[in-house]
Enzyme design. Structure first.
Site, PDB file in Angstrom:
ATOM      1  N   ASP A  80       0.854  -1.007   0.072  1.00 53.35           N
ATOM      2  CA  ASP A  80      -0.009  -0.064  -0.003  1.00 53.35           C
ATOM      3  C   ASP A  80       0.908   1.385  -0.094  1.00 53.35           C
ATOM      4  O   ASP A  80       2.112   1.061   0.141  1.00 53.35           O
ATOM      5  CB  ASP A  80      -1.023   0.087   1.161  1.00 53.35           C
ATOM      6  CG  ASP A  80      -2.075  -1.067   1.098  1.00 53.35           C
ATOM      7  OD1 ASP A  80      -2.276  -1.347  -0.030  1.00 53.35           O
ATOM      8  OD2 ASP A  80      -2.674  -1.165   2.044  1.00 53.35           O
ATOM      9  N   TYR A  82       6.881  -9.453   6.817  1.00 53.06           N
ATOM     10  CA  TYR A  82       7.068  -8.307   7.308  1.00 53.06           C
ATOM     11  C   TYR A  82       7.648  -7.919   8.684  1.00 53.06           C
ATOM     12  O   TYR A  82       7.597  -8.644   9.551  1.00 53.06           O
ATOM     13  CB  TYR A  82       5.631  -7.583   7.101  1.00 53.06           C
ATOM     14  CG  TYR A  82       5.157  -7.328   5.845  1.00 53.06           C
ATOM     15  CD1 TYR A  82       5.232  -6.134   5.354  1.00 53.06           C
ATOM     16  CD2 TYR A  82       4.555  -8.501   5.177  1.00 53.06           C
ATOM     17  CE1 TYR A  82       4.715  -5.669   3.957  1.00 53.06           C
ATOM     18  CE2 TYR A  82       4.166  -8.132   3.642  1.00 53.06           C
ATOM     19  CZ  TYR A  82       4.035  -6.832   3.181  1.00 53.06           C
ATOM     20  OH  TYR A  82       3.677  -6.577   2.109  1.00 53.06           O
TER      21      TYR A  82
END
Length: 305
Positions: free
Chosen positions: A73, A134
């Site tokens: 994003d 992540y």
């Protein structure tokens, strides 16, 4: 956040005849990008920057589309992103030896391709991946974040108890429907296998002005839905600063719907660190399996009584 929710129709495995599939390993600072994927309206994206640079340095009239392991994003960073592109064999033969250096000279400073080469048979950057990892970095120092770290570290203005956060995280690991932590998209599943979720204290950057440590979440799953990591971290921060009990994130998960108390926290603390792939001889099979629609096993009905 990685946007891997949408199921895809069957596609041909591997490049078309006369083309070579090239794997790219890359990194970017997400602050000035509107995410990975091309968008309408002239918004700057990582995909567009790389595809445009590739077209220019190869002097091609054709734009070659990239396929990425995980579409991040706006504002999210990457150090271990992986993509592939299918190039005409003659073009690859002409440019392969100098392509990396030429791309480095053309790309802006906030995106770098640090390795590229011909991909093994069966490789698909997205569907061959078996996990994505992540890190989300949080500073809870009362004085805030060192100015040189502010672009990739979130400041939380209350001290965090990582023991409580790790107890909460343990309740979320495994295969679940993460609808409560995802932005639902039509025709997409929210079932994911969360392989790893834990918090650690790590020293701040050696060049930072202040002493202390960062709270760093490691989040690894077979794939992620839109906003999933940022929503999970948001729920655990509520546990870490004492606003919610340890059981709260698990209760949200079991509820199956978004909870207004859980914020999707800021993107700039999030970095895609690594993408995992199986052995070369298992790439094609993994790609085939990853395209299947996922369902959770049915649980037996409680006994009457």
């Amino acid at each position: 956040m990685v946007n891997d929710c949408a199921e895809q129709p069957p596609v041909k495995d591997g490049p078309a005849d006369g083309y070579v599939r090239v794997r790219l390993d890359l990194a970017y600072h997400g602050a000035e990008f509107s995410g990975w994927a091309r968008q309408r309206g002239g918004r700057r994206t990582v995909q567009e920057e790389i595809e445009t640079a590739l077209q220019i340095v190869t002097r091609s009239s054709e734009l070659f589309p990239l396929t990425v392991a995980g579409r991040t994003d706006a504002g999210v960073h990457a150090r271990g992103q992986v993509a592939h592109v299918d190039l005409p064999a003659e073009l690859w033969a002409e440019h392969r030896e100098k392509l990396l250096r030429r791309l480095a000279g053309r790309l802006p400073g906030d995106v770098r391709i640090y390795r590229l080469g011909e991909a093994p048979a069966g490789f698909d950057a997205r569907f061959s991946a078996i996990w994505r990892r992540y890190a989300y970095r949080v500073a809870d120092h009362p004085g805030g974040v060192d100015p040189l770290l502010r672009g990739h570290v979130l400041w939380h203005d209350r001290p965090l108890d990582l023991d409580r956060m790790n107890a909460a995280a343990a309740l979320l690991v495994g295969e679940h429907d993460f609808a409560a932590y995802c932005k639902k998209r039509e025709g997409a599943t929210t079932i994911r296998t969360l392989l790893e979720l834990h918090w650690d204290r790590v020293p701040v950057d050696a060049y930072a002005a202040q002493e202390g440590s960062l709270a760093v979440a490691t989040v690894r799953a077979d794939a992620f839905c839109h906003n999933m990591v940022r929503a999970l971290v948001g729920a655990m921060l509520l546990v870490g600063d004492g606003h919610r009990p340890v059981e709260f994130p698990g209760e949200v998960l079991a509820g199956g719907v978004r909870n207004s108390a859980v914020n999707v926290i800021r993107p700039y603390g999030l970095t895609l660190e690594e993408v995992g792939y199986p052995a070369d001889d298992q790439l094609a099979e993994r790609s085939r399996l990853a395209r299947r629609i996922r369902t959770l096993p049915e649980r037996p009905a409680p006994a009457a009584g």
